[in-house]
Design a protein around this motif. Structure first.
Motif, PDB file in Angstrom:
ATOM      1  N   THR A 188       0.835  -1.192   0.000  1.00 43.48           N
ATOM      2  CA  THR A 188       0.000   0.000   0.000  1.00 43.48           C
ATOM      3  C   THR A 188       0.878   1.253   0.000  1.00 43.48           C
ATOM      4  O   THR A 188       1.977   1.259   0.550  1.00 43.48           O
ATOM      5  CB  THR A 188      -0.930   0.025   1.218  1.00 43.48           C
ATOM      6  OG1 THR A 188      -0.154  -0.084   2.416  1.00 43.48           O
ATOM      7  CG2 THR A 188      -1.913  -1.140   1.160  1.00 43.48           C
ATOM      8  N   LEU A 195      -5.044   5.456   2.892  1.00 41.25           N
ATOM      9  CA  LEU A 195      -4.264   4.587   3.758  1.00 41.25           C
ATOM     10  C   LEU A 195      -2.965   5.280   4.165  1.00 41.25           C
ATOM     11  O   LEU A 195      -2.340   5.968   3.350  1.00 41.25           O
ATOM     12  CB  LEU A 195      -3.954   3.268   3.050  1.00 41.25           C
ATOM     13  CG  LEU A 195      -5.176   2.437   2.636  1.00 41.25           C
ATOM     14  CD1 LEU A 195      -4.741   1.225   1.803  1.00 41.25           C
ATOM     15  CD2 LEU A 195      -5.964   1.977   3.850  1.00 41.25           C
ATOM     16  N   GLU A 197      -0.407   3.504   6.068  1.00 36.83           N
ATOM     17  CA  GLU A 197       0.660   2.547   6.332  1.00 36.83           C
ATOM     18  C   GLU A 197       1.153   1.898   5.053  1.00 36.83           C
ATOM     19  O   GLU A 197       0.436   1.847   4.047  1.00 36.83           O
ATOM     20  CB  GLU A 197       0.181   1.460   7.301  1.00 36.83           C
ATOM     21  CG  GLU A 197      -0.084   1.943   8.709  1.00 36.83           C
ATOM     22  CD  GLU A 197      -0.391   0.796   9.643  1.00 36.83           C
ATOM     23  OE1 GLU A 197       0.124   0.807  10.781  1.00 36.83           O
ATOM     24  OE2 GLU A 197      -1.129  -0.113   9.232  1.00 36.83           O
ATOM     25  N   THR A 203      -2.895  -7.948   3.410  1.00 35.79           N
ATOM     26  CA  THR A 203      -3.156  -7.827   4.852  1.00 35.79           C
ATOM     27  C   THR A 203      -4.045  -6.650   5.176  1.00 35.79           C
ATOM     28  O   THR A 203      -4.463  -6.488   6.318  1.00 35.79           O
ATOM     29  CB  THR A 203      -1.845  -7.683   5.634  1.00 35.79           C
ATOM     30  OG1 THR A 203      -1.233  -6.415   5.335  1.00 35.79           O
ATOM     31  CG2 THR A 203      -0.867  -8.802   5.297  1.00 35.79           C
ATOM     32  N   GLU A 204      -4.323  -5.814   4.181  1.00 38.78           N
ATOM     33  CA  GLU A 204      -5.136  -4.607   4.388  1.00 38.78           C
ATOM     34  C   GLU A 204      -6.581  -4.913   3.993  1.00 38.78           C
ATOM     35  O   GLU A 204      -6.851  -5.290   2.852  1.00 38.78           O
ATOM     36  CB  GLU A 204      -4.589  -3.449   3.545  1.00 38.78           C
ATOM     37  CG  GLU A 204      -5.454  -2.211   3.516  1.00 38.78           C
ATOM     38  CD  GLU A 204      -5.672  -1.626   4.903  1.00 38.78           C
ATOM     39  OE1 GLU A 204      -6.845  -1.288   5.192  1.00 38.78           O
ATOM     40  OE2 GLU A 204      -4.715  -1.510   5.665  1.00 38.78           O
ATOM     41  N   SER A 206      -9.620  -2.913   3.894  1.00 38.38           N
ATOM     42  CA  SER A 206     -10.368  -1.651   3.971  1.00 38.38           C
ATOM     43  C   SER A 206     -11.826  -1.883   3.576  1.00 38.38           C
ATOM     44  O   SER A 206     -12.104  -2.727   2.739  1.00 38.38           O
ATOM     45  CB  SER A 206      -9.744  -0.622   3.033  1.00 38.38           C
ATOM     46  OG  SER A 206      -8.430  -0.329   3.428  1.00 38.38           O
TER      47      SER A 206
END
Length: 206
Positions: A188, A195, A197, A203-204, A206
């Motif tokens: 990302t 975002l 990070e 793993t994100e 949203s």
């Protein structure tokens, strides 16, 4: 001069890139075009594709490690029908970084495969060479796009806005998978209003 927080952030990204670099080569076998390559979208209206795009995620590459956040691409029509590409971002030192190149449509049937070239980069070849910018996913309203290349070693998630809805993120992940890639290879991109990070996209949630 970098402060300790900036240095720590850069080191973290570099470590993630090193860890992912083996996955990229492992996923493709070797660093060359995969047989068949990813399929471009059926048709792109270039006039609608022009404008500003925010980079929300990307497969890390040496040329974009200078960018810490707010990476954007501005596409405009240039002389002769080529596209003027203006990429900009904020560096780890907090300074602006800009590079301007050109993109030539090499697939007249779909307008979804282009050859992008930037000044000062050796061994790029001519504008009529093979594509290195393949649009493999595109929102029906041109609100998001997924771009890779014939080797599948690069990848970019682009959006008209700094953030995407949960549905659009699902569509983006599907486009990445349909292109023969893993969303775990994408990191990302910190974006003001989106975002913050730098983590593997898989793993994100949203």
């Amino acid at each position: 001069m970098h402060n300790s927080r900036t240095t720590a952030g850069l080191l973290r990204v570099v470590l993630i890139v090193v860890a992912l670099s083996g996955l990229v080569i492992g996923a493709t076998g070797r660093a060359e075009a995969a047989p068949g390559g990813p399929q471009p979208v059926p048709k792109v209206d270039l006039s609608r594709y022009l404008g500003t795009w925010h980079q929300l995620a990307a497969i890390p590459a040496p040329f974009n490690l200078v960018c810490a956040r707010d990476t954007r691409a501005h596409y405009s029509l240039g002389d002769g029908g080529d596209v003027v590409v203006r990429n900009e971002c904020t560096t780890w030192a907090g300074t602006p970084n800009t590079i301007i190149g050109t993109a030539h449509v090499v697939d007249k049937k779909t307008s979804a495969q282009l050859r992008v070239r930037f000044p000062g980069i050796p061994n790029q070849g001519g504008p009529d060479g093979p594509p290195n910018y393949v649009i493999v996913g595109l929102g029906s309203d041109y609100s998001w796009a997924v771009v890779t290349d014939p080797s599948r070693l690069s990848g970019f998630v682009l959006s008209r806005t700094p953030a995407l809805s949960a549905k659009n993120w699902r569509d983006v992940r599907k486009a990445i998978a349909d292109a023969g890639q893993s969303d775990c290879l994408y990191l990302t991109s910190p974006t003001t209003g989106g975002l913050e990070e730098t983590v593997p996209l898989c793993t994100e949630r949203s």
